[in-house]
Design a protein around this motif. Structure first.
Motif, PDB file in Angstrom:
ATOM      1  N   THR A   1       0.831  -1.202   0.000  1.00 19.11           N
ATOM      2  CA  THR A   1       0.000   0.000   0.000  1.00 19.11           C
ATOM      3  C   THR A   1       0.865   1.250   0.000  1.00 19.11           C
ATOM      4  O   THR A   1       0.575   2.228  -0.703  1.00 19.11           O
ATOM      5  N   ALA A   2       1.942   1.225   0.790  1.00 16.39           N
ATOM      6  CA  ALA A   2       2.857   2.362   0.835  1.00 16.39           C
ATOM      7  C   ALA A   2       3.505   2.598  -0.522  1.00 16.39           C
ATOM      8  O   ALA A   2       3.664   3.743  -0.967  1.00 16.39           O
ATOM      9  N   ALA A   3       3.887   1.499  -1.198  1.00 17.24           N
ATOM     10  CA  ALA A   3       4.500   1.634  -2.526  1.00 17.24           C
ATOM     11  C   ALA A   3       3.515   2.239  -3.524  1.00 17.24           C
ATOM     12  O   ALA A   3       3.886   3.101  -4.334  1.00 17.24           O
ATOM     13  N   VAL A   4       2.264   1.805  -3.469  1.00 14.60           N
ATOM     14  CA  VAL A   4       1.240   2.347  -4.371  1.00 14.60           C
ATOM     15  C   VAL A   4       0.947   3.804  -4.020  1.00 14.60           C
ATOM     16  O   VAL A   4       0.805   4.657  -4.905  1.00 14.60           O
ATOM     17  N   LEU A   5       0.877   4.111  -2.728  1.00 12.10           N
ATOM     18  CA  LEU A   5       0.593   5.472  -2.284  1.00 12.10           C
ATOM     19  C   LEU A   5       1.693   6.427  -2.735  1.00 12.10           C
ATOM     20  O   LEU A   5       1.421   7.530  -3.213  1.00 12.10           O
ATOM     21  N   GLY A   6       2.952   6.003  -2.595  1.00 11.00           N
ATOM     22  CA  GLY A   6       4.054   6.868  -2.995  1.00 11.00           C
ATOM     23  C   GLY A   6       4.253   6.927  -4.491  1.00 11.00           C
ATOM     24  O   GLY A   6       4.866   7.868  -5.005  1.00 11.00           O
ATOM     25  N   GLY A   7       3.738   5.930  -5.202  1.00 15.87           N
ATOM     26  CA  GLY A   7       3.925   5.871  -6.655  1.00 15.87           C
ATOM     27  C   GLY A   7       4.714   4.633  -6.992  1.00 15.87           C
ATOM     28  O   GLY A   7       5.946   4.635  -6.886  1.00 15.87           O
ATOM     29  N   ILE A   8       4.033   3.565  -7.379  1.00 15.41           N
ATOM     30  CA  ILE A   8       4.692   2.292  -7.636  1.00 15.41           C
ATOM     31  C   ILE A   8       5.738   2.478  -8.737  1.00 15.41           C
ATOM     32  O   ILE A   8       5.470   3.040  -9.786  1.00 15.41           O
ATOM     33  N   GLY A   9       6.954   2.022  -8.469  1.00 12.18           N
ATOM     34  CA  GLY A   9       8.064   2.230  -9.392  1.00 12.18           C
ATOM     35  C   GLY A   9       8.987   3.354  -8.969  1.00 12.18           C
ATOM     36  O   GLY A   9      10.093   3.479  -9.495  1.00 12.18           O
ATOM     37  N   SER A  10       8.559   4.178  -8.001  1.00  8.65           N
ATOM     38  CA  SER A  10       9.382   5.284  -7.514  1.00  8.65           C
ATOM     39  C   SER A  10       9.960   4.924  -6.157  1.00  8.65           C
ATOM     40  O   SER A  10       9.210   4.676  -5.198  1.00  8.65           O
ATOM     41  N   ILE A  11      11.298   4.878  -6.044  1.00  3.99           N
ATOM     42  CA  ILE A  11      11.928   4.524  -4.773  1.00  3.99           C
ATOM     43  C   ILE A  11      11.709   5.600  -3.706  1.00  3.99           C
ATOM     44  O   ILE A  11      11.320   5.275  -2.575  1.00  3.99           O
ATOM     45  N   PRO A  12      11.923   6.899  -4.010  1.00  6.68           N
ATOM     46  CA  PRO A  12      11.582   7.915  -2.994  1.00  6.68           C
ATOM     47  C   PRO A  12      10.103   7.864  -2.617  1.00  6.68           C
ATOM     48  O   PRO A  12       9.736   8.084  -1.465  1.00  6.68           O
ATOM     49  N   GLY A  13       9.253   7.563  -3.602  1.00  2.00           N
ATOM     50  CA  GLY A  13       7.833   7.458  -3.317  1.00  2.00           C
ATOM     51  C   GLY A  13       7.519   6.330  -2.353  1.00  2.00           C
ATOM     52  O   GLY A  13       6.638   6.456  -1.499  1.00  2.00           O
ATOM     53  N   ALA A  14       8.242   5.198  -2.463  1.00  2.00           N
ATOM     54  CA  ALA A  14       8.032   4.076  -1.547  1.00  2.00           C
ATOM     55  C   ALA A  14       8.356   4.482  -0.117  1.00  2.00           C
ATOM     56  O   ALA A  14       7.645   4.130   0.823  1.00  2.00           O
ATOM     57  N   VAL A  15       9.442   5.239   0.047  1.00  2.00           N
ATOM     58  CA  VAL A  15       9.822   5.701   1.389  1.00  2.00           C
ATOM     59  C   VAL A  15       8.785   6.676   1.930  1.00  2.00           C
ATOM     60  O   VAL A  15       8.345   6.566   3.084  1.00  2.00           O
TER      61      VAL A  15
END
Length: 300
Positions: free
Chosen positions: A236-250
């Motif tokens: 969910t965190a990865a999707v929320l930040g933007g799946i495929g984006s490493i800074p987004g996952a954080v």
């Protein structure tokens, strides 16, 4: 205000663990466009490996400094869990890379169930507790900050800095970015695509293993089903930040941690998961690609 800051610190600690797991999801998706649903169980296996190493150290040595014990637990967990994920990628995912999109997804779910049941059979279905490794707590202007929380945030920050350097400043990182953009063109330019993907799985598993070790240290207990809920929340965190984006996952991991912590403090703790997924739905309505995600462009 002190109570609110206390919950922010708790959320930062929890979000750091989610962020480490979420990076594995977003890396694999970014390169091969697949959601590795076994990644949450890889995290759980990492926690169990750390538990076994802790028990072995306690049986062989009368006293081991906490820093050395924690470091050994992390290193051994990273090595073994990376081997697990490398075998899974090579045996279960690679043969299906060119097949229809649902085949790898179904295989990933099957690997998740297999890992969970394997740990249940070998380690038992009951909770596995350990004695507190770190119990020191600091009082800063009425705010309690445990040494465990400091360790988790510091380890997460150091690993993210190292990982950022690897992705952006090394040949491996360039190969990963090239495979993310176009695997066929990367292969034509001399990039070993299979090796790059395998290393990506290894790096993701290593971060998940560290997260599992920190999870065990923080909560002091682990059970075979612990891979599901943290795994879903990290996804969910990865999707929320933007799946495929490493800074987004954080960022997504920290957001989920803050939402859970604040909601549990001021509202019913029974609905903290509902709050996290509701925020996800609201964000995706206005930002379908996530916070830092890039919309996919159809190539013609």
């Amino acid at each position: 205000m002190q109570y609110f800051i206390q919950q922010l610190i708790n959320g930062l600690t929890l979000g750091s663990i989610y962020g480490l797991i979420a990076i594995g999801y977003t890396m694999v998706y970014g390169i091969i466009g697949m959601i590795n649903f076994a990644h949450g169980d890889i995290f759980m296996v990492g926690a169990f490996v750390a538990l076994i190493v802790f028990l072995i150290l306690g049986a062989l040595f009368y006293s081991v400094p906490v820093v050395i014990a924690l470091l050994i637990m992390m290193v051994v967990s990273m090595l073994l869990v990376s081997l697990y994920n490398w075998v899974i990628e090579k045996a279960a995912y690679r043969p299906l890379r060119g097949s229809f999109r649902l085949a790898p997804l179904i295989t990933a779910i099957g690997m998740s169930i297999a890992l969970s049941n394997f740990v249940q059979v070998t380690q038992g279905p009951r909770n596995k507790p350990i004695p507190p490794m770190i119990s020191k707590v600091y009082d800063v202007y009425g705010i309690s900050i445990s040494l465990k929380q400091i360790v988790i945030v510091l380890v997460t920050a150091i690993l993210l800095a190292i990982f950022w350097y690897v992705v952006n400043k090394t040949a491996l990182g360039r190969a990963q970015r090239a495979c993310e953009q176009d695997q066929k063109m990367a292969a034509l330019l001399g990039v070993n695509v299979d090796r790059t993907i395998s290393i990506t799985f290894i790096i993701g598993a290593s971060l998940a293993a560290v997260a599992g070790t920190l999870f065990l240290m923080y909560y002091g207990v682990v059970v075979f089903s612990d891979g599901f809920v943290p795994g879903v929340k990290a996804f969910t965190a990865a999707v929320l930040g933007g799946i495929g984006s490493i800074p987004g996952a954080v960022i997504g991991g920290l957001a989920i941690g803050f939402i859970e912590s604040i909601w549990s403090a001021y509202f019913s703790i029974d609905y903290k998961d509902v709050a996290a997924f509701s925020i996800l739905a609201i964000v995706l309505i206005f930002l379908p690609s996530g916070i830092l995600g890039r919309p996919e462009v159809e190539k013609v």
